[in-house]
Design a protein around this motif. Structure first.
Motif, PDB file in Angstrom:
ATOM      1  N   ASP A   1       0.857  -1.189   0.000  1.00  0.00           N
ATOM      2  CA  ASP A   1       0.000   0.000   0.000  1.00  0.00           C
ATOM      3  C   ASP A   1       0.895   1.241   0.000  1.00  0.00           C
ATOM      4  O   ASP A   1       1.694   1.434   0.918  1.00  0.00           O
ATOM      5  N   PRO A   2       0.799   2.113  -1.016  1.00  0.00           N
ATOM      6  CA  PRO A   2       1.694   3.281  -1.096  1.00  0.00           C
ATOM      7  C   PRO A   2       1.483   4.275   0.045  1.00  0.00           C
ATOM      8  O   PRO A   2       2.448   4.895   0.517  1.00  0.00           O
ATOM      9  N   VAL A   3       0.244   4.441   0.495  1.00  0.00           N
ATOM     10  CA  VAL A   3      -0.021   5.385   1.587  1.00  0.00           C
ATOM     11  C   VAL A   3       0.602   4.876   2.879  1.00  0.00           C
ATOM     12  O   VAL A   3       1.228   5.638   3.633  1.00  0.00           O
ATOM     13  N   GLU A   4       0.432   3.568   3.148  1.00  0.00           N
ATOM     14  CA  GLU A   4       1.032   2.999   4.354  1.00  0.00           C
ATOM     15  C   GLU A   4       2.550   3.113   4.308  1.00  0.00           C
ATOM     16  O   GLU A   4       3.194   3.379   5.331  1.00  0.00           O
ATOM     17  N   TYR A   5       3.133   2.923   3.118  1.00  0.00           N
ATOM     18  CA  TYR A   5       4.585   3.039   3.007  1.00  0.00           C
ATOM     19  C   TYR A   5       5.044   4.472   3.237  1.00  0.00           C
ATOM     20  O   TYR A   5       6.062   4.705   3.908  1.00  0.00           O
TER      21      TYR A   5
END
Length: 300
Positions: free
Chosen positions: A43-47
């Protein structure tokens, strides 16, 4: 023929960063986290949240943050970055937006915070267990502010409970005040559960034998200088009993009670006849041997 001297190889692809970003200095004290990598599948947001948290620890400025972020990309993410236009990235915010847009297909979409309204305190459920179930769902939703969490927690309480009534008289202003107000009620509930367990244990123990049998058992257990099990004297031979069983699991009822319960069910073998006729105490009777000399409770 003399070899032609060459300098260091130059990058085949121009950098997507501007000169200002490329020249930004790295922090003096910085330890790279080997787990901080993105390969295009997470997940890009979590990263980004994880990455920014790491950068805040070392107080890395945004220009330098761009360089460290590019170094953390792997696989398809690194290929995407290398194809960006030369000097097209001017700020950290721009890089964040491009990154999320590119990998939005791997976003883990969270349900709205309103789904917390479906969590209700069950009949007879302690506050501690209700809070545990509720808080396990909070990280899974989006838009969960402390005020929203507090309101849904109150709405999910069992109506008419003591804690619910206390909140009608004095509503907490913050989430921390809510939990602080709930603490005394949680302690009372825990004490009541422990008391109920203790009472159930006593009731079960008391039902295992009659009052007369419990008094006999108490008198036998409290009589002084009683020989240890396996060391008692055999009245027939005058020698100590010998047995490979020196320790025994404590019984929940007296011996005579157990014998009276199971005597007619074929559990016990026929007793060997007693031979100490001259030494028998006629005031005592053993139901197992069907003879005088000792009580059933003292029978081996």
């Amino acid at each position: 023929m003399e070899r032609e001297k060459r300098g260091p190889p130059s990058s085949a692809t121009p950098s997507p960063f501007t000169a200002a970003i490329r020249s930004s200095p790295l922090p003096r004290v910085f330890r790279h986290n080997p787990d901080l990598l993105f390969n295009g599948k997470a997940d890009p947001v979590e990263y980004l949240i994880q990455f920014n948290t790491e950068m805040e620890v070392y107080q890395v400025p945004e220009m330098t943050r761009c360089r460290l972020f590019a170094a953390s990309l792997r696989g398809s993410a690194q290929q995407w970055f290398s194809k960006l236009g030369p000097a097209s990235i001017r700020t950290w915010r721009q890089l964040e937006n491009l990154f999320v847009r590119q990998f939005q297909s791997t976003l883990h979409y969270s349900p709205h915070v309103a789904t917390l309204a479906n969590i209700k305190q069950r009949e007879g459920e302690p506050l501690e267990e209700y809070f545990r179930r509720f808080n396990a769902e909070v990280p899974k939703v989006r838009g969960a502010s402390d005020e929203t969490i507090k309101n849904f927690l109150i709405a999910g309480l069992k109506e008419g409970s003591k804690f619910w009534k206390s909140l009608q008289a004095s509503k907490p202003r913050t989430l921390s005040e809510f939990y602080e107000q709930a603490e005394p009620f949680k302690r009372v509930e825990k004490s009541m559960r422990e008391l109920k367990i203790s009472e159930n244990y006593r009731d079960k123990r008391d039902r295992s034998s009659s009052p007369d049998e419990r008094r006999k058992t108490y008198r036998r257990s409290s009589s002084p200088k009683k020989p240890a099990r396996g060391k008692e004297i055999n009245k027939d031979s005058g020698r100590p009993y010998t047995s490979k069983w020196q320790t025994h699991t404590p019984m929940v009822a007296s011996i005579d009670h157990i014998y009276a319960t199971y005597a007619g069910k074929g559990v016990f073998q026929k007793a060997a006849p007693l031979t100490d006729y001259n030494k028998r105490d006629t005031s005592k009777y053993c139901a197992y041997h069907e003879a005088t000399g000792h009580d059933t409770a003292d029978c081996r």
